[in-house]
Design a protein around this motif. Structure first.
Motif, PDB file in Angstrom:
ATOM      1  N   GLY A 389       0.787  -1.225   0.000  1.00 50.84           N
ATOM      2  CA  GLY A 389       0.000   0.000   0.000  1.00 50.84           C
ATOM      3  C   GLY A 389       0.819   1.275   0.000  1.00 50.84           C
ATOM      4  O   GLY A 389       0.239   2.372   0.016  1.00 50.84           O
ATOM      5  N   ARG A 390       2.138   1.158  -0.056  1.00 50.43           N
ATOM      6  CA  ARG A 390       2.991   2.340  -0.008  1.00 50.43           C
ATOM      7  C   ARG A 390       3.223   2.894  -1.419  1.00 50.43           C
ATOM      8  O   ARG A 390       3.310   2.136  -2.389  1.00 50.43           O
ATOM      9  N   PRO A 391       3.372   4.213  -1.544  1.00 52.71           N
ATOM     10  CA  PRO A 391       3.551   4.809  -2.877  1.00 52.71           C
ATOM     11  C   PRO A 391       4.830   4.370  -3.572  1.00 52.71           C
ATOM     12  O   PRO A 391       4.893   4.375  -4.804  1.00 52.71           O
ATOM     13  N   TRP A 392       5.832   3.980  -2.798  1.00 55.82           N
ATOM     14  CA  TRP A 392       7.101   3.546  -3.387  1.00 55.82           C
ATOM     15  C   TRP A 392       7.118   2.053  -3.727  1.00 55.82           C
ATOM     16  O   TRP A 392       8.119   1.532  -4.213  1.00 55.82           O
ATOM     17  N   PHE A 393       6.023   1.343  -3.480  1.00 50.97           N
ATOM     18  CA  PHE A 393       6.028  -0.105  -3.637  1.00 50.97           C
ATOM     19  C   PHE A 393       6.418  -0.589  -5.033  1.00 50.97           C
ATOM     20  O   PHE A 393       7.175  -1.563  -5.156  1.00 50.97           O
ATOM     21  N   PRO A 394       5.939   0.027  -6.125  1.00 47.64           N
ATOM     22  CA  PRO A 394       6.310  -0.506  -7.448  1.00 47.64           C
ATOM     23  C   PRO A 394       7.813  -0.615  -7.655  1.00 47.64           C
ATOM     24  O   PRO A 394       8.305  -1.625  -8.171  1.00 47.64           O
ATOM     25  N   GLU A 395       8.559   0.407  -7.248  1.00 49.04           N
ATOM     26  CA  GLU A 395      10.018   0.351  -7.439  1.00 49.04           C
ATOM     27  C   GLU A 395      10.663  -0.645  -6.491  1.00 49.04           C
ATOM     28  O   GLU A 395      11.628  -1.340  -6.857  1.00 49.04           O
TER      29      GLU A 395
END
Length: 509
Positions: A389-395
């Protein structure tokens, strides 16, 4: 680099929340198969914990998942998540040069300071670029000393309960706010000792980068064509004398060993002094250590890549020094103390937001090298689930090793595992290995498009091929929802030795 790491857009959409909502499914077959895998006779006496959850947190399978264990490099999952929260994805390390005193034409009175904040990506070429910045300002002589300022961190170089016999090797290198790496794996605090066949019966030894900071004691010889390569490199405790012994065949390929230097602050300063000389800047005084005075004027700056990019060599190659440097950087950011204790307190402070109670685990370092680290598969799975659920998760997800992808900076420590199976490209997970310990925790996208979060940690194993067991589990998770999943799973043959260290640490797998 980032472009090469982007996988299938459809798969990424599934993992990042684009899949259809998870619905209740009959997982009896999966449960039976996982029970069968973990019933292998070779696992008798080992402590195996496994938990599998759906993306929305429903437990699919659990076996001894609440028992705390040594996580080995699975500890880097915790460190990297906390660093992204505490420091932010755009965090950069900065290395600077400062002067004191007045300028008189080409002469700089006073001292020249080299100040670091822990950048693990500093290469010899980067110190050369800093030296050029100094020379480009017209400075040709420094009347005082070259002062290395590593005070951003404390001077505790090695972690609690790290194995003494690993100390000469790069994966157990010393931590300093001023350091250098020999290549773009960014193994801070290390050099490469390269041994080649030489003339007159001797072996030829060079280092990368070239430096007079170390001494080579070479008794290695060049052997006959086709003879065995018995080259061994070691480092004398408390010194920078590297001993090279054994034999290398006359027609043999070079042998390269990545080795930790003693006292990386001096190593960085030596590289910088040599670079200054190449650019026509002469420092008349000796090299010492100390803090930049408040009145020091900044004359050169180098900033690292952002943390979002550093995640790739950090997690793909399981880089221990990146983990420890990030811990101390977090201590600086939160308490103005570049120490393990301050940094680990910062890590602990972030864990409740991931459903993890820091009072019910023990982390004594950031890399998992410490035998005093204790965390359960349940806690790792909670971290993995909440991270989605964190905004940085994709990277962060793309920075995890990817099963069966042969590019080192894509597959990482899983590049030679699970090739040609249902797990290839569909399992993103962090590996971990110490003697008797192995772990694999991450995400598996199933054949029917669901995301499963899993954590598998094994301790107290003797004579067991734990990687084969982990692969069998991960492949079965990736098969879920397919015809292959309806085929009976047999007890795997796990006879063989478990890995003592992460495969990337020996640079061979």
């Amino acid at each position: 680099m980032r472009a090469r790491l982007v996988g299938s857009l459809a798969l990424i959409a599934l993992v990042f929340g684009g899949a259809a909502p998870v619905v209740a499914q009959d997982r009896a077959g999966l449960t039976a198969d996982l029970d069968t895998i973990l019933s292998a006779p070779a696992l008798a006496g080992a402590d195996v914990g496994l938990v599998v959850r759906t993306a929305d947190g429903q437990t699919v399978y659990s076996r001894d998942a609440g028992r705390r264990q040594q996580p080995a490099s699975n500890a880097k999952l915790v460190t990297s998540v906390a660093a992204l929260d505490v420091l932010g994805p755009d965090y950069r390390f900065e290395t600077t040069v400062h002067t004191t005193g007045r300028r008189h034409g080409p002469v700089q009175d006073g001292d020249l300071y080299l100040r670091g904040t822990g950048d693990p990506t500093m290469l010899a070429a980067d110190y050369d670029a800093l030296a050029k910045q100094v020379a480009d300002q017209g400075i040709r002589f420094v009347s005082g000393r070259l002062v290395a300022d590593d005070t951003w961190f404390d001077d505790v170089r090695l972690g609690v309960s790290w194995a003494w016999d690993d100390e000469p090797f790069y994966y157990d290198a010393q931590v300093s706010a001023l350091t250098a790496a020999p290549d773009t794996d960014y193994d801070a605090g290390s050099i490469i000792v390269r041994v080649q066949p030489g003339a007159n019966g001797k072996a030829k030894v060079t280092t990368e980068p070239p430096t007079d900071y170390v001494t080579i004691a070479n008794t290695a010889v060049t052997g006959p064509a086709g003879s065995a390569n018995t080259i061994s490199v070691d480092r004398v405790h408390g010194a920078n004398t590297f001993t090279v012994t054994g034999s290398i065949p006359v027609n043999g390929a070079a042998t390269s060993e990545w080795m930790a230097v003693w006292e990386p602050t001096g190593y960085a300063a030596a590289l910088f002094r040599a670079a200054l000389g190449r650019h026509g800047v002469r420092v008349l005084g000796p090299t010492t250590r100390g803090a930049v005075p408040t009145a020091g004027a900044k004359v050169a700056t180098r900033r690292s890549m952002p943390l979002r990019e550093l995640l790739v060599p950090f997690l793909k190659l399981s880089n221990n020094l990146h983990a420890e440097i990030l811990v101390k950087a977090m201590g600086r950011a939160t308490k103005n103390q570049g120490t393990w204790s301050a940094g680990l307190a910062a890590v602990a402070g972030r864990l409740p937001a991931y459903g993890v109670d820091p009072a019910r685990l023990s982390l004594r370092d950031g890399s998992g090298l410490s035998r005093m680290d204790q965390i359960s598969p349940d806690q790792l799975a909670s971290l993995l689930g909440a991270a989605r659920g964190r905004p940085w998760f994709p990277e962060w997800y793309e920075a995890l090793p990817i099963a069966g992808k042969t590019d080192r900076l894509v597959g990482g420590t899983l590049r030679n595992r699970m090739k040609g199976t249902a797990a290839e490209g569909r399992v993103h997970a962090k590996t971990g290995s110490l003697t008797g310990v192995s772990s694999l925790s991450g995400y598996a996208t199933t054949a029917d498009g669901q995301v499963l979060v899993f954590s598998l940690v094994t301790n107290n194993a003797v004579g067991v091929n734990l990687k084969a067991m982990e692969d069998t589990v991960a492949i079965r998770l990736a098969q879920e929802g397919s015809a292959a999943a309806r085929t009976a799973t047999s007890v795997p043959d796990l006879e063989g030795q478990t890995s003592d260290v992460e495969c990337s640490w020996v640079k061979a797998c």
